[in-house]
Design a protein around this motif. Sequence first.
Motif, PDB file in Angstrom:
ATOM      1  N   ALA A   1       4.489  -9.154 -41.717  1.00 30.09           N
ATOM      2  CA  ALA A   1       5.353  -9.698 -40.653  1.00 30.09           C
ATOM      3  C   ALA A   1       5.371  -8.765 -39.456  1.00 30.09           C
ATOM      4  O   ALA A   1       5.315  -9.206 -38.301  1.00 30.09           O
ATOM      5  CB  ALA A   1       6.760  -9.925 -41.188  1.00 30.09           C
ATOM      6  N   GLU A   2       5.423  -7.463 -39.700  1.00 29.85           N
ATOM      7  CA  GLU A   2       5.398  -6.480 -38.614  1.00 29.85           C
ATOM      8  C   GLU A   2       4.058  -6.520 -37.882  1.00 29.85           C
ATOM      9  O   GLU A   2       4.006  -6.417 -36.657  1.00 29.85           O
ATOM     10  CB  GLU A   2       5.654  -5.085 -39.180  1.00 29.85           C
ATOM     11  CG  GLU A   2       5.650  -3.975 -38.166  1.00 29.85           C
ATOM     12  CD  GLU A   2       6.870  -3.995 -37.255  1.00 29.85           C
ATOM     13  OE1 GLU A   2       6.802  -3.344 -36.189  1.00 29.85           O
ATOM     14  OE2 GLU A   2       7.867  -4.647 -37.580  1.00 29.85           O
ATOM     15  N   ALA A   3       2.976  -6.679 -38.612  1.00 30.89           N
ATOM     16  CA  ALA A   3       1.653  -6.753 -37.988  1.00 30.89           C
ATOM     17  C   ALA A   3       1.523  -8.011 -37.132  1.00 30.89           C
ATOM     18  O   ALA A   3       0.892  -7.987 -36.073  1.00 30.89           O
ATOM     19  CB  ALA A   3       0.570  -6.723 -39.063  1.00 30.89           C
ATOM     20  N   ARG A   4       2.118  -9.121 -37.579  1.00 35.53           N
ATOM     21  CA  ARG A   4       2.095 -10.339 -36.771  1.00 35.53           C
ATOM     22  C   ARG A   4       2.951 -10.194 -35.515  1.00 35.53           C
ATOM     23  O   ARG A   4       2.627 -10.731 -34.461  1.00 35.53           O
ATOM     24  CB  ARG A   4       2.592 -11.520 -37.598  1.00 35.53           C
ATOM     25  CG  ARG A   4       1.495 -12.192 -38.384  1.00 35.53           C
ATOM     26  CD  ARG A   4       1.989 -13.462 -39.069  1.00 35.53           C
ATOM     27  NE  ARG A   4       1.902 -13.236 -40.512  1.00 35.53           N
ATOM     28  CZ  ARG A   4       2.926 -13.081 -41.327  1.00 35.53           C
ATOM     29  NH1 ARG A   4       4.144 -13.176 -40.883  1.00 35.53           N
ATOM     30  NH2 ARG A   4       2.747 -12.862 -42.609  1.00 35.53           N
ATOM     31  N   ARG A   5       4.038  -9.442 -35.658  1.00 35.15           N
ATOM     32  CA  ARG A   5       4.940  -9.250 -34.515  1.00 35.15           C
ATOM     33  C   ARG A   5       4.337  -8.315 -33.477  1.00 35.15           C
ATOM     34  O   ARG A   5       4.478  -8.528 -32.283  1.00 35.15           O
ATOM     35  CB  ARG A   5       6.276  -8.690 -35.014  1.00 35.15           C
ATOM     36  CG  ARG A   5       7.377  -8.721 -33.980  1.00 35.15           C
ATOM     37  CD  ARG A   5       8.711  -8.338 -34.577  1.00 35.15           C
ATOM     38  NE  ARG A   5       8.777  -6.949 -35.009  1.00 35.15           N
ATOM     39  CZ  ARG A   5       9.072  -5.925 -34.196  1.00 35.15           C
ATOM     40  NH1 ARG A   5       9.291  -6.153 -32.918  1.00 35.15           N
ATOM     41  NH2 ARG A   5       9.131  -4.702 -34.657  1.00 35.15           N
ATOM     42  N   ARG A   6       3.652  -7.271 -33.937  1.00 40.97           N
ATOM     43  CA  ARG A   6       3.027  -6.294 -33.032  1.00 40.97           C
ATOM     44  C   ARG A   6       1.547  -6.139 -33.398  1.00 40.97           C
ATOM     45  O   ARG A   6       1.174  -5.228 -34.138  1.00 40.97           O
ATOM     46  CB  ARG A   6       3.713  -4.939 -33.153  1.00 40.97           C
ATOM     47  CG  ARG A   6       5.150  -4.963 -32.723  1.00 40.97           C
ATOM     48  CD  ARG A   6       5.775  -3.615 -32.615  1.00 40.97           C
ATOM     49  NE  ARG A   6       5.374  -2.678 -33.661  1.00 40.97           N
ATOM     50  CZ  ARG A   6       5.669  -1.388 -33.629  1.00 40.97           C
ATOM     51  NH1 ARG A   6       6.363  -0.903 -32.634  1.00 40.97           N
ATOM     52  NH2 ARG A   6       5.301  -0.587 -34.600  1.00 40.97           N
ATOM     53  N   PRO A   7       0.691  -7.011 -32.902  1.00 34.48           N
ATOM     54  CA  PRO A   7      -0.714  -6.998 -33.323  1.00 34.48           C
ATOM     55  C   PRO A   7      -1.505  -5.776 -32.845  1.00 34.48           C
ATOM     56  O   PRO A   7      -2.539  -5.461 -33.415  1.00 34.48           O
ATOM     57  CB  PRO A   7      -1.282  -8.281 -32.726  1.00 34.48           C
ATOM     58  CG  PRO A   7      -0.382  -8.610 -31.601  1.00 34.48           C
ATOM     59  CD  PRO A   7       0.968  -8.087 -31.968  1.00 34.48           C
TER      60      PRO A   7
END
Length: 71
Positions: free
Chosen positions: A24-30
């Motif tokens: 989820a963090e990777a999707r939020r901050r690619p």
Amino acid sequence: MRNTAARTYWAAYWLTTRLQDSLAEARRRPDRGDISTTTVIIWVAAVTGAVLIAGSIAVVIAKYNGKLSGL
């Protein structure tokens, strides 16, 4: 046996939630986690230097092992 199953369940649950949070963090901050080429070159040089130093020490110890054992 019940304790092992419970611990395994909680470990799997923790790993799953941790992975979901990370995704989820990777999707939020690619853009997170980009490594520059310079950083890679520095790390490769540092690891290569450390391996060369350790190898040199091992060669010297192997060469003089018989002479060092009498100390």
